[in-house]
Design a protein around this motif. Structure first.
Motif, mmCIF file in Angstrom:
data_model
loop_
_atom_site.group_PDB
_atom_site.id
_atom_site.type_symbol
_atom_site.label_atom_id
_atom_site.label_comp_id
_atom_site.label_asym_id
_atom_site.label_seq_id
_atom_site.Cartn_x
_atom_site.Cartn_y
_atom_site.Cartn_z
ATOM 1 N N SER A 174 6.937 4.081 4.377
ATOM 2 C CA SER A 174 6.359 5.167 5.115
ATOM 3 C C SER A 174 5.039 5.436 3.539
ATOM 4 O O SER A 174 5.702 5.332 2.554
ATOM 5 N N THR A 175 3.621 5.366 4.275
ATOM 6 C CA THR A 175 2.356 5.667 3.226
ATOM 7 C C THR A 175 2.016 6.598 3.326
ATOM 8 O O THR A 175 1.567 6.912 4.041
ATOM 9 N N VAL A 176 1.442 7.724 2.576
ATOM 10 C CA VAL A 176 0.208 8.487 2.260
ATOM 11 C C VAL A 176 -0.322 8.186 1.160
ATOM 12 O O VAL A 176 -0.403 7.979 -0.271
ATOM 13 N N ALA A 177 -1.958 8.336 1.687
ATOM 14 C CA ALA A 177 -2.939 7.543 0.308
ATOM 15 C C ALA A 177 -3.669 8.830 0.217
ATOM 16 O O ALA A 177 -4.134 9.347 1.526
ATOM 17 N N LEU A 178 -4.450 9.274 -0.462
ATOM 18 C CA LEU A 178 -5.235 10.122 -0.849
ATOM 19 C C LEU A 178 -6.109 9.844 -1.639
ATOM 20 O O LEU A 178 -5.886 9.739 -2.702
ATOM 21 N N GLN A 179 -7.735 9.731 -1.065
ATOM 22 C CA GLN A 179 -9.017 9.463 -2.007
ATOM 23 C C GLN A 179 -9.105 10.411 -3.140
ATOM 24 O O GLN A 179 -9.387 12.613 -2.246
ATOM 25 N N LEU B 185 7.100 6.036 0.545
ATOM 26 C CA LEU B 185 8.662 7.115 0.121
ATOM 27 C C LEU B 185 9.783 6.110 1.239
ATOM 28 O O LEU B 185 9.754 5.444 2.579
ATOM 29 N N PRO B 186 10.582 5.332 0.355
ATOM 30 C CA PRO B 186 11.424 4.364 -0.271
ATOM 31 C C PRO B 186 12.452 4.723 1.183
ATOM 32 O O PRO B 186 13.488 4.743 2.192
ATOM 33 N N VAL C 192 -2.159 8.013 6.544
ATOM 34 C CA VAL C 192 -1.332 8.734 6.576
ATOM 35 C C VAL C 192 -0.340 7.357 8.069
ATOM 36 O O VAL C 192 -1.037 7.308 8.575
ATOM 37 N N GLN C 193 0.494 6.880 7.315
ATOM 38 C CA GLN C 193 1.304 5.576 8.309
ATOM 39 C C GLN C 193 3.352 6.222 8.049
ATOM 40 O O GLN C 193 3.335 6.020 7.306
ATOM 41 N N THR C 194 3.571 6.757 8.877
ATOM 42 C CA THR C 194 4.721 7.104 8.530
ATOM 43 C C THR C 194 5.760 6.526 9.722
ATOM 44 O O THR C 194 5.333 7.161 11.310
ATOM 45 N N ASP D 280 15.331 16.624 22.274
ATOM 46 C CA ASP D 280 15.962 17.666 21.510
ATOM 47 C C ASP D 280 16.940 16.556 20.760
ATOM 48 O O ASP D 280 18.038 17.306 20.243
ATOM 49 N N GLN D 281 17.146 14.818 20.583
ATOM 50 C CA GLN D 281 18.005 14.169 20.517
ATOM 51 C C GLN D 281 17.755 13.263 19.566
ATOM 52 O O GLN D 281 16.615 13.616 18.857
ATOM 53 N N ASN D 282 18.320 12.215 19.685
ATOM 54 C CA ASN D 282 17.960 10.938 18.943
ATOM 55 C C ASN D 282 16.483 10.438 19.717
ATOM 56 O O ASN D 282 16.064 10.724 20.301
ATOM 57 N N MET D 283 15.639 10.394 18.443
ATOM 58 C CA MET D 283 14.122 10.553 18.981
ATOM 59 C C MET D 283 13.534 9.167 18.064
ATOM 60 O O MET D 283 13.598 9.855 16.272
ATOM 61 N N ALA D 284 12.080 8.630 18.117
ATOM 62 C CA ALA D 284 11.991 7.629 16.835
ATOM 63 C C ALA D 284 10.085 8.113 17.083
ATOM 64 O O ALA D 284 9.745 8.464 18.595
ATOM 65 N N VAL D 285 9.728 8.337 15.401
ATOM 66 C CA VAL D 285 8.627 9.307 16.255
ATOM 67 C C VAL D 285 7.523 8.539 14.750
ATOM 68 O O VAL D 285 8.081 8.184 14.002
ATOM 69 N N GLU D 286 6.222 8.050 15.343
ATOM 70 C CA GLU D 286 4.792 6.889 14.582
ATOM 71 C C GLU D 286 4.004 8.705 14.140
ATOM 72 O O GLU D 286 3.731 9.198 15.725
ATOM 73 N N VAL D 287 3.368 8.567 12.814
ATOM 74 C CA VAL D 287 2.476 9.488 12.864
ATOM 75 C C VAL D 287 1.461 9.156 12.082
ATOM 76 O O VAL D 287 2.128 8.302 10.632
ATOM 77 N N SER D 288 0.181 8.532 12.662
ATOM 78 C CA SER D 288 -1.102 8.370 11.834
ATOM 79 C C SER D 288 -2.086 9.286 11.852
ATOM 80 O O SER D 288 -2.062 9.782 13.031
ATOM 81 N N ALA D 289 -2.132 9.232 10.465
ATOM 82 C CA ALA D 289 -4.259 10.302 10.697
ATOM 83 C C ALA D 289 -4.597 9.639 9.760
ATOM 84 O O ALA D 289 -4.629 8.905 8.580
ATOM 85 N N LEU D 290 -6.239 9.694 10.244
ATOM 86 C CA LEU D 290 -6.977 8.681 9.596
ATOM 87 C C LEU D 290 -8.615 9.940 9.522
ATOM 88 O O LEU D 290 -8.586 10.296 10.070
ATOM 89 N N GLY D 291 -9.144 9.715 7.420
ATOM 90 C CA GLY D 291 -9.672 10.801 7.681
ATOM 91 C C GLY D 291 -10.116 10.331 6.568
ATOM 92 O O GLY D 291 -10.450 9.404 5.635
#
Length: 405
Positions: free
Chosen positions: A116-121, A157-158, A99-101, A83-94
């Motif tokens: 952070s990047t999102v790649a879509l084929q 996303l710079p 996705v690497q953020t 509920d306060q300051n938090m660092a979050v790493e999200v990755s998704a592969l399909g």
């Protein structure tokens, strides 16, 4: 003392009564008796059925079309109080997604860390499914152009700072870079190909109510039915003003676009082939043309179209109602040949349909006093123009008028 309780959740996902994926979640719950909080979240989902997510989100098949049958793995790692300051790493592969953020959450905003990047084929099959999801009546034969091989879209996303307070959404800071591998298309009925290479699109805004800067660069390549190759660049620098109002709503009606866009070598012969004009369009304009637009919309906008046979420069003025007038007389120069005579010059004087050549280009002067062209719901019937032709010396051959004398 503050007590900490570790929590672990494991679940099996099902799709139509068949096991379809796994869910594992761990986190720590703290100080449940006073100020409950949670920290150190770890979430892992494997073999996620996209159709299930698509259905729950009401996307009607669109997510399934783009992402494929499964997302192989989704991971979320978070450190710090939830509920306060938090660092979050999200990755998704399909199948079609990577996705690497990294995100920093605070009490005021959600900040995406640079890189952070999102790649879509996008594949021919996924594009067909997407068209079908958007229009259930869609058939492959409805598309004049068809994607011939997979293409990769990459979103970097710079900069992204999103306020948590919905009333301050207009304060969002945005920076987006989009690149794409070569997008190759083939005409459904003609032996014509078209590709867009080295596509780069950059968007930047300090906040959404500030000017939004956009730059687009791409190379356009094509081959006509005879196998002749064409190449042209597209370069565009654009600033968009007043697109987002103070409420954070898109307001395209009151937006202003300032642009400097150029296509140095538009392949007219290729367009001629695509439109099945059998050389008429290329004969009127020339094999290629330089096209440019510089100025403001609405406002003063200079439009140029320069081909070997026909060229025109329009010093346009566009008002808030999207009506175009001229700031001064516009001048078109037309090189006389069979195609320009039959398609253009005959409207100035019927005798000119038989013109074959001229000592110098014919000049057509469009009067600024009377010219008017409503751009909203454009219909050429609503264009008002007085045009004066300066013919110079022209040659006629087998003229129906001369033969009747």
């Amino acid at each position: 003392p503050v007590s900490t309780i570790p929590v672990k959740l494991t679940a099996q996902m099902y799709e139509q009564n068949k096991a379809a994926g796994n869910l594992d979640v761990t986190l720590a719950l703290m100080d449940l008796l006073n100020q409950p909080a949670a920290s150190d979240l770890a979430l892992s989902m494997k073999q996620i059925p996209v159709a299930l997510i698509d259905s729950l989100s009401g996307m009607d098949g669109k997510l399934y079309a783009l992402l494929g049958n499964r997302i192989d793995e989704l991971k979320v790692q978070a450190s710090g109080p939830l509920d306060q300051n938090m660092a979050v790493e999200v990755s998704a592969l399909g199948e079609n997604l990577n996705v690497q953020t990294q995100v920093q959450l605070s009490e005021q905003a959600i900040t995406l860390k640079p890189g952070s990047t999102v790649a879509l084929q996008v594949t021919p099959q996924s594009l067909g499914l997407l068209n079908k999801a958007m229009n259930p009546q869609y058939k492959a034969s409805d598309s004049t152009w068809q994607l011939t091989k997979p293409t990769q879209l990459k979103l970097t996303l710079p900069k992204l700072v999103l306020p948590k307070d919905a009333s301050k959404i207009n304060q969002t800071q945005l920076g987006v870079d989009v690149t794409a591998s070569t997008m190759s298309f083939a005409h459904r009925t003609l032996k014509t190909t078209l590709s867009i290479a080295d596509l780069k699109l950059a968007l930047d805004a300090q906040k959404l109510t500030d000017p939004i800067f956009a730059q687009l660069d791409a190379k356009i390549n094509g081959k006509d039915e005879n196998g002749k190759a064409y190449q042209s660049e597209m370069i565009s620098k654009t600033t968009i003003l007043n697109l987002i109002n103070d409420k954070g709503e898109v307001d395209a009606v009151h937006a202003t676009v300032k642009t400097n866009t150029a296509i140095p070598k538009l392949p007219i012969e290729l367009l001629d082939s695509l439109l099945n004009q059998q050389g008429k369009l290329a004969g009127i304009i020339g094999p290629t043309a330089r096209v440019s637009a510089k100025g403001s919309y609405p406002g003063d906008l200079n439009l140029e179209f320069v081909g070997d046979n026909t060229s025109i420069s329009l010093p346009a003025k566009i008002d808030a109602d999207r009506k175009m007038t001229l700031r001064e007389d516009a001048v078109a120069r037309i090189k006389v040949n069979k195609q320009t005579a039959e398609a253009l010059l005959k409207y100035g004087n019927p005798i000119l349909i038989d013109a074959t050549e001229s000592r110098e280009p014919v000049m057509a002067i469009i009067s600024a006093k009377t010219f008017s062209a409503p751009l909203a719901n454009f219909d050429i019937k609503n264009v008002v123009a007085d045009i004066q032709l300066k013919l110079g010396t022209i040659s006629l051959q087998d003229s129906w008028l001369l033969n009747s004398m």
